[in-house]
Design an enzyme around this catalytic site. Structure first.
Site, PDB file in Angstrom:
ATOM      1  N   LYS A   1      62.185  50.776  54.186  1.00 35.53           N
ATOM      2  CA  LYS A   1      61.692  51.930  53.427  1.00 35.53           C
ATOM      3  C   LYS A   1      61.897  53.235  54.205  1.00 35.53           C
ATOM      4  CE  LYS A   1      57.502  50.285  53.052  1.00 35.53           C
ATOM      5  NZ  LYS A   1      57.630  48.974  53.732  1.00 35.53           N
TER       6      LYS A   1
ATOM      7  N   ARG B   1      49.669  51.284  47.773  1.00 36.17           N
ATOM      8  CA  ARG B   1      49.769  49.906  48.239  1.00 36.17           C
ATOM      9  C   ARG B   1      48.769  48.996  47.544  1.00 36.17           C
ATOM     10  NH1 ARG B   1      51.819  51.500  53.565  1.00 36.17           N
ATOM     11  NH2 ARG B   1      52.973  49.788  54.451  1.00 36.17           N
TER      12      ARG B   1
ATOM     13  N   ARG C   1      55.417  49.581  68.169  1.00 35.03           N
ATOM     14  CA  ARG C   1      54.268  49.742  67.274  1.00 35.03           C
ATOM     15  C   ARG C   1      53.262  48.626  67.493  1.00 35.03           C
ATOM     16  NH1 ARG C   1      56.002  51.168  61.170  1.00 35.03           N
ATOM     17  NH2 ARG C   1      54.271  49.741  60.821  1.00 35.03           N
TER      18      ARG C   1
ATOM     19  N   ARG D   1      62.220  45.944  65.892  1.00 33.67           N
ATOM     20  CA  ARG D   1      61.662  47.291  65.902  1.00 33.67           C
ATOM     21  C   ARG D   1      60.576  47.415  66.973  1.00 33.67           C
ATOM     22  NH1 ARG D   1      58.998  49.659  60.458  1.00 33.67           N
ATOM     23  NH2 ARG D   1      57.233  48.357  61.058  1.00 33.67           N
TER      24      ARG D   1
ATOM     25  N   ARG E   1      50.571  41.207  57.702  1.00 31.66           N
ATOM     26  CA  ARG E   1      50.974  42.333  56.845  1.00 31.66           C
ATOM     27  C   ARG E   1      51.822  41.853  55.666  1.00 31.66           C
ATOM     28  NH1 ARG E   1      53.957  45.426  61.036  1.00 31.66           N
ATOM     29  NH2 ARG E   1      54.616  46.824  59.380  1.00 31.66           N
TER      30      ARG E   1
HETATM   31  N1  LIG Z   1      69.653  47.294  56.197  1.00 35.24           N
HETATM   32  C1  LIG Z   1      69.096  46.997  57.371  1.00 35.24           C
HETATM   33  N2  LIG Z   1      69.636  46.033  58.138  1.00 35.24           N
HETATM   34  C2  LIG Z   1      69.110  45.740  59.330  1.00 35.24           C
HETATM   35  N3  LIG Z   1      68.030  46.328  59.849  1.00 35.24           N
HETATM   36  C3  LIG Z   1      67.450  47.290  59.124  1.00 35.24           C
HETATM   37  C4  LIG Z   1      67.935  47.682  57.856  1.00 35.24           C
HETATM   38  N4  LIG Z   1      67.136  48.669  57.392  1.00 35.24           N
HETATM   39  C5  LIG Z   1      66.203  48.866  58.324  1.00 35.24           C
HETATM   40  N5  LIG Z   1      66.392  48.048  59.371  1.00 35.24           N
HETATM   41  C6  LIG Z   1      65.610  47.954  60.585  1.00 35.24           C
HETATM   42  O1  LIG Z   1      64.417  47.260  60.231  1.00 35.24           O
HETATM   43  C7  LIG Z   1      63.280  47.857  60.835  1.00 35.24           C
HETATM   44  C8  LIG Z   1      62.300  48.268  59.758  1.00 35.24           C
HETATM   45  O2  LIG Z   1      62.837  49.353  59.022  1.00 35.24           O
HETATM   46  P1  LIG Z   1      61.873  50.461  58.424  1.00 35.24           P
HETATM   47  O3  LIG Z   1      62.749  51.426  57.733  1.00 35.24           O
HETATM   48  O4  LIG Z   1      60.953  50.937  59.487  1.00 35.24           O
HETATM   49  O5  LIG Z   1      61.094  49.533  57.382  1.00 35.24           O
HETATM   50  P2  LIG Z   1      59.740  49.811  56.601  1.00 35.24           P
HETATM   51  O6  LIG Z   1      59.512  51.293  56.618  1.00 35.24           O
HETATM   52  O7  LIG Z   1      60.036  49.253  55.221  1.00 35.24           O
HETATM   53  O8  LIG Z   1      58.712  48.999  57.301  1.00 35.24           O
HETATM   54  C9  LIG Z   1      63.804  49.037  61.630  1.00 35.24           C
HETATM   55  O9  LIG Z   1      63.872  48.676  62.992  1.00 35.24           O
HETATM   56  C10 LIG Z   1      65.194  49.312  61.079  1.00 35.24           C
HETATM   57  O10 LIG Z   1      66.097  49.750  62.051  1.00 35.24           O
HETATM   58 MG   LIG Z   2      57.912  52.402  57.363  1.00 28.75          MG
END
Ligand SMILES: Nc1ncnc2c1ncn2[C@@H]1O[C@H](COP(=O)(O)OP(=O)(O)O)[C@@H](O)[C@H]1O
Ligand SMILES: [Mg+2]
Length: 190
Positions: A14, A89, A134, A128, A145
């Site tokens: 997201k 949510r 985090r 991440r 979660r």
């Molecule tokens: N298409 C993708 N393929 C692989 N990793 C991804 C992809 N999109 C996001 N990520 C990785 O997944 C993790 C979660 O992404 P994030 O955008 O923070 O998700 P959310 O906000 O939905 O929790 C991040 O470390 C990001 O780099």
């Molecule tokens: Mg997020």
């Protein structure tokens, strides 16, 4: 003027996609998680309250979250449109957002649903955790979660589906590939 939500389980991408969409559509991306985390970091009263919930992988109470979003959506930079990430949510938050927007004579234009299976989500979030550190990105809290998403947030998608405004996008694949899918789901030329 475009008013959108991006919704999906933790790790669906997201935040990653919200950044791309907000650039492409020139609308402000508002992540409730980012706002809470900034407040936790700054030690504000809101942050102190929110931290208890966030660290355990739980939702901050609806009343606190709704008030924060109401304040944020009253700001000037939202006038040209917005993309909400991480809100609503819960079903009660759907009602609150409807009220906030109705009071401004507005409504949502679309809901972007990002999907991915749980194993992919856990793998991404553990990665991440190495990068961002985090507090809620440990495997145990991640599983909690995800369960909470399925229990509380799936109903949010269902409610918007009844309105016929949900556009579902497969979140598996390279980030740019997913962005292309997202933009085409929004009828924006990549
Ligand atoms: N298409 C993708 N393929 C692989 N990793 C991804 C992809 N999109 C996001 N990520 C990785 O997944 C993790 C979660 O992404 P994030 O955008 O923070 O998700 P959310 O906000 O939905 O929790 C991040 O470390 C990001 O780099
Ligand atoms: Mg997020």
């Amino acid at each position: 003027m475009t008013r959108l939500l991006i919704i999906g389980p933790p790790g669906a991408g997201k935040g990653t996609q919200a950044e791309k969409i907000s650039e492409r559509l020139q609308i402000v991306a508002i992540s409730t998680g980012d706002i809470f985390r900034a407040n936790v970091k700054g030690g504000t009263p809101l942050g102190v309250e929110a931290k208890k919930y966030i660290d355990a992988g739980n939702f901050v109470p609806d009343s606190v979250t709704n008030n924060m979003v109401r304040d944020r959506l009253a700001q000037q930079d939202v006038k040209d449109g917005f993309l909400l990430d991480g809100y609503p949510r819960t079903s009660a938050q759907v009602d609150a957002l409807d009220e906030i927007l109705a009071a401004q004579g507005q409504k949502l234009d679309g809901v972007l649903q990002l999907t991915a299976d749980d194993n992919e989500l856990v793998a991404r979030l553990l990665k991440r955790a190495e990068i961002e550190g985090r507090a809620d990105d440990t495997e145990e809290v991640i599983r909690h979660r995800l369960a909470l998403y399925h229990e509380e947030t799936q109903v949010v998608v269902d409610r918007y589906e009844e309105r016929g405004i949900v556009r579902k996008v497969d979140g598996i694949g390279a980030i740019d590939e997913v962005t292309d899918r997202v933009l085409s789901a929004l009828n924006v030329n990549a």
